[in-house]
Design a protein around this motif. Structure first.
Motif: not given
Length: 480
Positions: A11, A25, A356
């Motif tokens: 990411v 994430y 993302a």
């Protein structure tokens, strides 16, 4: 068939700056691939992975031997290494990478097989029951629930070619077990049931596969180049609309002149390629930019509630593609079709990682999910808007309150990276209906005076009384 992207990227650091979104994430229970391998917080599931390998290969054509499966992975170790950032994968030897892939893929396959059992009416066989009992005894329901979330994270992925290789070894090549399991699992994980939606290209990893599934049939919505420098689609010799913009043509011409090293210049190289196109058509796009300036993308309509008052009603789209957004306007009545979506505790994580993925430098995506999120957020100013969408079965609320759904979408940040051209035609049509004085006057009249059965009944009663009075007056004047 080659995968659409070439790397499983981390990411981007810019997305990790917001603390409230940072945890969306990172894995909470299991690591897949090298980016989070060996982290202490994930040791509980890591200890179960050797058992997962044993469960996966049991009952196969070969006697259980981890080295046999590992050796097959070593044969494609260069391909696997090329899928990750060198700074991370370079820390591990070939044998360590092969063992990591075998352990992670085995656990992933067993979990996916368990997840699709509810979709079939068949009773699991003895081998599957052993897998289920072992997973339940070692991991428990809480860990399994979190595992389903961790599989959706962009930087917690393994190449699906490893999963395909192992399933071919275990079940036999050419039987389609891998494609069947992948498509069934994605349908169950995203839609909660098997909808027979199948992807037609080989994805590199699971997040990319889910992205493909959610934006199926999106070509009709993304005909034109998303950059302001180039907005005019042309027709080819067959009469079909061409999605190749002037910058694509310039790049294609340059590639051909340089020997044809890169002749594929359609929208398949992500943000980097689109920036190259923007620079290539700087001069040619000046006239188009004047015509299609930024003002043409700004619309004054707001919220579901406001649109409903203008005579716009909402209904689910016939498909669940996020690109299946349609608007139809009649004399004083209009319909906006939106894709049905089940909002759960995993909705934010799913969308955050899909966005993302779209923002990754090598991504072939064109901002489809980010555009969908931005469009839906523009329709929701308060929880009452969510209520209307829920009542129309566009949102299937699995959280409890409409305010929770509203907050989830509010917290998803697309960072302004959505594709302005996606849904532009729909927004323009909505704005045209919104601006029509006749249509909105009729809609507001109906919305104000006929909001409940009682007002409708009162209106009909008044009409009936007027008709009776008119009849009495007529016969009083003309008694014969």
């Amino acid at each position: 068939m080659a995968a659409a992207t070439q790397k499983i990227e981390k990411v981007m650091p810019l997305l990790l700056r917001l603390e409230k979104n940072k945890n969306d994430y990172f894995p909470q229970a299991v690591s897949l691939g090298p980016y989070h391998h060996g982290e202490p917080d994930l040791a509980f599931v890591e200890a179960f992975k050797p058992k997962a390998v044993e469960l996966f290969v049991s009952g196969g054509p070969e006697i259980y031997d981890e080295s046999l499966y590992r050796s097959k992975i070593v044969d494609i170790i260069c391909q696997i290494r090329g899928c990750y950032e060198e700074s991370t994968i370079g820390k591990y030897s070939d044998d360590e990478v092969a063992a990591m892939m075998l352990h992670d893929a085995s656990l992933m396959i067993i979990y996916m097989e368990m997840s699709v059992l509810d979709e079939t009416d068949q009773q699991p066989d003895e081998l599957m029951m052993n897998k289920i009992l072992a997973m339940m005894d070692h991991l428990g329901m809480l860990t399994l629930a979190i595992l389903s979330r961790d599989l959706l994270l962009l930087q917690n992925q393994i190449p699906l070619c490893v999963v395909e290789l192992l399933m071919d070894l275990r079940y036999g090549q050419g039987k389609g077990e891998y494609e069947n399991l992948l498509n069934r699992y994605m349908n169950m994980a995203i839609f909660g049931e098997y909808r027979q939606k199948r992807i037609t290209r080989k994805p590199l990893h699971l997040v990319e596969a889910i992205h493909m599934l959610l934006v199926l049939d999106c070509e009709k919505t993304t005909r034109r180049c998303p950059w302001l420098c180039c907005f005019n689609a042309e027709e080819d010799q067959s009469g079909a609309a061409s999605t190749t913009c002037c910058s694509c043509k310039l790049l294609k011409k340059a590639d051909l002149e340089s020997g044809g090293a890169e002749t594929k210049t359609t929208h398949s190289h992500g943000i980097t390629h689109r920036l190259r196109k923007s620079l290539a058509c700087k001069n040619q796009g000046a006239a188009a930019a004047k015509k299609d300036n930024i003002k043409s993308f700004i619309h004054s309509f707001r919220s579901v509630t406001e649109l409903k008052a203008k005579g716009i009603h909402f209904k689910p789209s016939p498909t669940q593609s996020l690109m299946d957004v349609n608007f139809k306007s009649n004399f004083f009545y209009a319909t906006l079709q939106l894709p049905e979506w089940g909002v759960s505790t995993k909705t934010k994580v799913t969308f955050m990682n899909l966005v993302a993925y779209e923002l990754s430098p090598s991504s072939p995506a064109n901002g489809q999910v980010a555009s969908y999120i931005t469009f839906m957020k523009s329709l929701m100013e308060r929880p009452e808007d969510v209520k209307e969408l829920r009542e129309r079965r566009i949102f299937i609320n699995m959280l409890g309150s409409d305010e929770e759904v509203f907050n989830i979408y509010k917290d998803i940040n697309t960072h302004g990276a959505d594709n302005l051209e996606i849904f532009r035609a729909v927004k323009d049509d909505i704005q045209a209906h919104y601006n029509s004085s006749v249509k909105t006057w009729m809609a507001e009249l109906i919305h104000t005076n006929f909001r409940s059965p009682w007002t409708i009944t009162a209106f009909l009663a008044a009409v009936a009384l007027l008709a009776i009075s008119a009849g009495q007056l007529y016969y009083a004047v003309n008694p014969n």
